[in-house]
Design an enzyme around this catalytic site. Structure first.
Site, mmCIF file in Angstrom:
data_model
loop_
_atom_site.group_PDB
_atom_site.id
_atom_site.type_symbol
_atom_site.label_atom_id
_atom_site.label_comp_id
_atom_site.label_asym_id
_atom_site.label_seq_id
_atom_site.Cartn_x
_atom_site.Cartn_y
_atom_site.Cartn_z
ATOM 1 N N GLY A 1 -23.655 3.199 -4.243
ATOM 2 C CA GLY A 1 -22.553 3.753 -5.043
ATOM 3 C C GLY A 1 -22.162 2.806 -6.162
ATOM 4 N N VAL B 1 -20.451 0.069 -6.298
ATOM 5 C CA VAL B 1 -20.649 -1.362 -6.050
ATOM 6 C C VAL B 1 -22.094 -1.641 -5.634
ATOM 7 C CG1 VAL B 1 -19.898 -3.354 -4.690
ATOM 8 C CG2 VAL B 1 -18.223 -1.621 -5.359
ATOM 9 N N LYS C 1 0.853 -1.185 0.000
ATOM 10 C CA LYS C 1 0.000 0.000 0.000
ATOM 11 C C LYS C 1 0.885 1.230 0.000
ATOM 12 C CE LYS C 1 -4.514 0.613 0.226
ATOM 13 N NZ LYS C 1 -5.563 -0.256 -0.283
ATOM 14 N N GLY D 1 -25.772 1.988 0.967
ATOM 15 C CA GLY D 1 -24.911 2.627 -0.037
ATOM 16 C C GLY D 1 -25.199 2.153 -1.445
HETATM 17 P P1 NAI Z 1 -18.837 4.781 -3.677
HETATM 18 O O1 NAI Z 1 -18.199 5.962 -3.052
HETATM 19 O O2 NAI Z 1 -19.094 4.758 -5.123
HETATM 20 O O3 NAI Z 1 -20.241 4.475 -2.944
HETATM 21 C C1 NAI Z 1 -20.474 4.644 -1.603
HETATM 22 C C2 NAI Z 1 -21.924 5.043 -1.466
HETATM 23 O O4 NAI Z 1 -22.273 5.045 -0.088
HETATM 24 C C3 NAI Z 1 -22.209 6.447 -1.996
HETATM 25 O O5 NAI Z 1 -23.318 6.408 -2.876
HETATM 26 C C4 NAI Z 1 -22.512 7.240 -0.747
HETATM 27 O O6 NAI Z 1 -23.452 8.291 -0.982
HETATM 28 C C5 NAI Z 1 -23.094 6.171 0.155
HETATM 29 N N1 NAI Z 1 -23.062 6.484 1.585
HETATM 30 C C6 NAI Z 1 -22.189 7.255 2.264
HETATM 31 N N2 NAI Z 1 -22.552 7.294 3.569
HETATM 32 C C7 NAI Z 1 -23.635 6.508 3.707
HETATM 33 C C8 NAI Z 1 -24.468 6.138 4.806
HETATM 34 N N3 NAI Z 1 -24.247 6.581 6.042
HETATM 35 N N4 NAI Z 1 -25.516 5.307 4.586
HETATM 36 C C9 NAI Z 1 -25.771 4.852 3.333
HETATM 37 N N5 NAI Z 1 -25.017 5.174 2.258
HETATM 38 C C10 NAI Z 1 -23.963 5.981 2.446
HETATM 39 O O7 NAI Z 1 -17.934 3.538 -3.224
HETATM 40 P P2 NAI Z 1 -17.873 2.098 -3.901
HETATM 41 O O8 NAI Z 1 -16.799 2.083 -4.902
HETATM 42 O O9 NAI Z 1 -19.237 1.665 -4.266
HETATM 43 O O10 NAI Z 1 -17.354 1.222 -2.662
HETATM 44 C C11 NAI Z 1 -18.230 0.906 -1.594
HETATM 45 C C12 NAI Z 1 -17.423 0.239 -0.482
HETATM 46 O O11 NAI Z 1 -16.791 -0.933 -0.990
HETATM 47 C C13 NAI Z 1 -16.298 1.121 0.084
HETATM 48 O O12 NAI Z 1 -16.154 0.833 1.450
HETATM 49 C C14 NAI Z 1 -15.066 0.629 -0.660
HETATM 50 O O13 NAI Z 1 -13.878 0.834 0.102
HETATM 51 C C15 NAI Z 1 -15.364 -0.855 -0.797
HETATM 52 N N6 NAI Z 1 -14.688 -1.472 -1.932
HETATM 53 C C16 NAI Z 1 -14.909 -1.009 -3.198
HETATM 54 C C17 NAI Z 1 -14.273 -1.599 -4.278
HETATM 55 C C18 NAI Z 1 -14.526 -1.149 -5.677
HETATM 56 O O14 NAI Z 1 -14.152 -1.852 -6.618
HETATM 57 N N7 NAI Z 1 -15.164 0.003 -5.895
HETATM 58 C C19 NAI Z 1 -13.326 -2.704 -4.077
HETATM 59 C C20 NAI Z 1 -13.216 -3.163 -2.716
HETATM 60 C C21 NAI Z 1 -13.864 -2.533 -1.683
#
Ligand code: NAI
Length: 369
Positions: free
Chosen positions: A187, A189, A81, A185
């Site tokens: 987002g 994923v 990292k 969430g």
């Molecule tokens: P993202 O940032 O696209 O989505 C996160 C979503 O959670 C956003 O839509 C945000 O508005 C929402 N959010 C924030 N606070 C919240 C709450 N209190 N309650 C409900 N929703 C809330 O992130 P992504 O890429 O979707 O990743 C999601 C998780 O998965 C993160 O923890 C990330 O570290 C983990 N992750 C993601 C990977 C990837 O390929 N994108 C790979 C491995 C882990």
């Protein structure tokens, strides 16, 4: 520091510093936890840290996590990292990113392929493209693409494994159909997982502070609830796809699910929560196993270089392996009457210690010590 490195079995810490033309001081740490199975792959965080020590802690803890993740995903990959410490008192918009990531690309290049960098908190695809002009050891530049679809595929495999295990089944058909899922969430994923669950006949309850995403989810048939109540919704599977540390001492007794299986990193506030979940009969899919799809995607894309024939199907097949890995860990935990996190960590350590060094990934040089 050396004691801490030793206790974490950390292979090396590389420190770099420079001064930009604007006289901003930049520092970076690249932590290599383990390269026994292959070159260390892990994202680059770029943040303001209050204390240098927190940056070292972050780099080492996250590098160790990447080693475990790669080992349990059966990848010929080690864990590393990088952390870039932004100068105190300088706002993000005043950072000369072209200079910063050109310099950081050279830092990565100086490690001669032992470390492959990628996107993480505080870095974007544009930054990776700047790095890629200095080194080929970067796994999330724009020519590789967004790993979220692969992460979502892995989460789906993990959800199926957990549901099947609870029902005493293996690779059953349509296990999603008729079950209820609470997704925190929507987002990159979470949105993809939610849509796939709906497609396979699941009922989806979801929450996100972003109203636009909630409207879109509702239009597809999701039930939207407020962000405060999503974790305690009665459901078969709670799917955390937002933040870390969301399951903690204050809410673990209120969860109303049978399974916790989502993508968010470090979902449990601390390891003791895994024990409490087990005592409540809630099956937990360790986050670093179920969310390994993105790592598999990035590592395989990187290793393939320009040779991408049949790559998509190979990546998909590898990600489906998350089902079997989780199934094995659920079974081991049951047989040993032990907590799932402890079983997963022990298995990862065993693989790291006994795993034979892989053949070198294309062009990557690494030390198999
Ligand atoms: P993202 O940032 O696209 O989505 C996160 C979503 O959670 C956003 O839509 C945000 O508005 C929402 N959010 C924030 N606070 C919240 C709450 N209190 N309650 C409900 N929703 C809330 O992130 P992504 O890429 O979707 O990743 C999601 C998780 O998965 C993160 O923890 C990330 O570290 C983990 N992750 C993601 C990977 C990837 O390929 N994108 C790979 C491995 C882990």
């Amino acid at each position: 520091m050396f004691k801490r490195m030793q206790s974490m079995q950390m292979k090396a810490l590389h420190c770099f510093q420079t001064v930009s033309p604007e006289r901003h001081e930049y520092r970076a740490i690249i932590a290599l936890h383990n390269t026994r199975l292959g070159p260390a792959l892990g994202g680059c965080r770029c943040l303001h840290y209050d204390h240098e020590q927190s940056a070292f802690d972050d780099a080492m803890r996250l590098a160790q996590g990447m080693s475990y993740k790669a080992a349990l995903a059966n990848m010929a990959q080690g864990g590393g990292k990088a952390v870039i410490l932004l100068p105190k008192g300088i706002a993000l918009e005043d950072i000369n990113r072209e200079h910063l990531f050109t310099w950081f690309g050279r830092c990565v290049e100086s490690l001669n392929g032992q470390y492959i960098t990628a996107m993480d908190v505080g870095t974007q695809v544009n930054d990776m493209d700047i790095i890629a002009r200095q080194t080929r050891h970067v796994a999330s530049a724009s020519n590789i693409g967004d790993p979220a679809q692969s992460t979502a595929q892995g989460v789906m495999a993990g959800i199926r494994a957990a549901l099947d295990f609870n029902l005493g089944l293996c690779h059953s058909e349509n296990v999603i159909d008729g079950k209820t899922f609470a997704i925190q969430g929507l987002g990159h994923v979470g949105w993809r997982v939610a849509k796939e669950l709906l497609r396979q006949g699941g009922q989806v309850i979801a929450a996100d502070p972003d109203e636009e995403k909630c409207w879109q989810g509702q239009a597809l048939g999701m039930t939207i609830v407020d962000v405060q109540s999503i974790l305690i919704q009665p459901c078969d599977v709670l799917v955390p796809c937002a933040l870390g540390g969301v399951i903690h001492a204050d809410n673990v007794m209120q969860l109303a699910c049978k399974i916790v299986a989502g993508s968010a990193n470090n979902q449990l506030a601390h390891d003791g929560i895994a024990e409490q979940l087990a005592q409540r009969g809630i099956l937990y899919a360790p986050d670093y196993i179920i969310n390994a799809g993105g790592l598999i995607f990035a590592a395989m894309q990187y290793a393939a270089g320009d040779d991408k024939v049949l790559l998509d199907s190979q990546i998909k097949e590898k990600i489906e392996g998350i089902y079997d890995t989780l199934n094995e860990i659920f079974q081991l935990a049951q047989i040993q009457d032990s907590n799932i996190n402890a079983v997963a960590n022990a298995l990862a350590l065993q693989r790291l210690q006994s795993g034979k060094p892989s053949r070198q990934n294309k062009g990557a040089v690494y030390d198999a010590a």
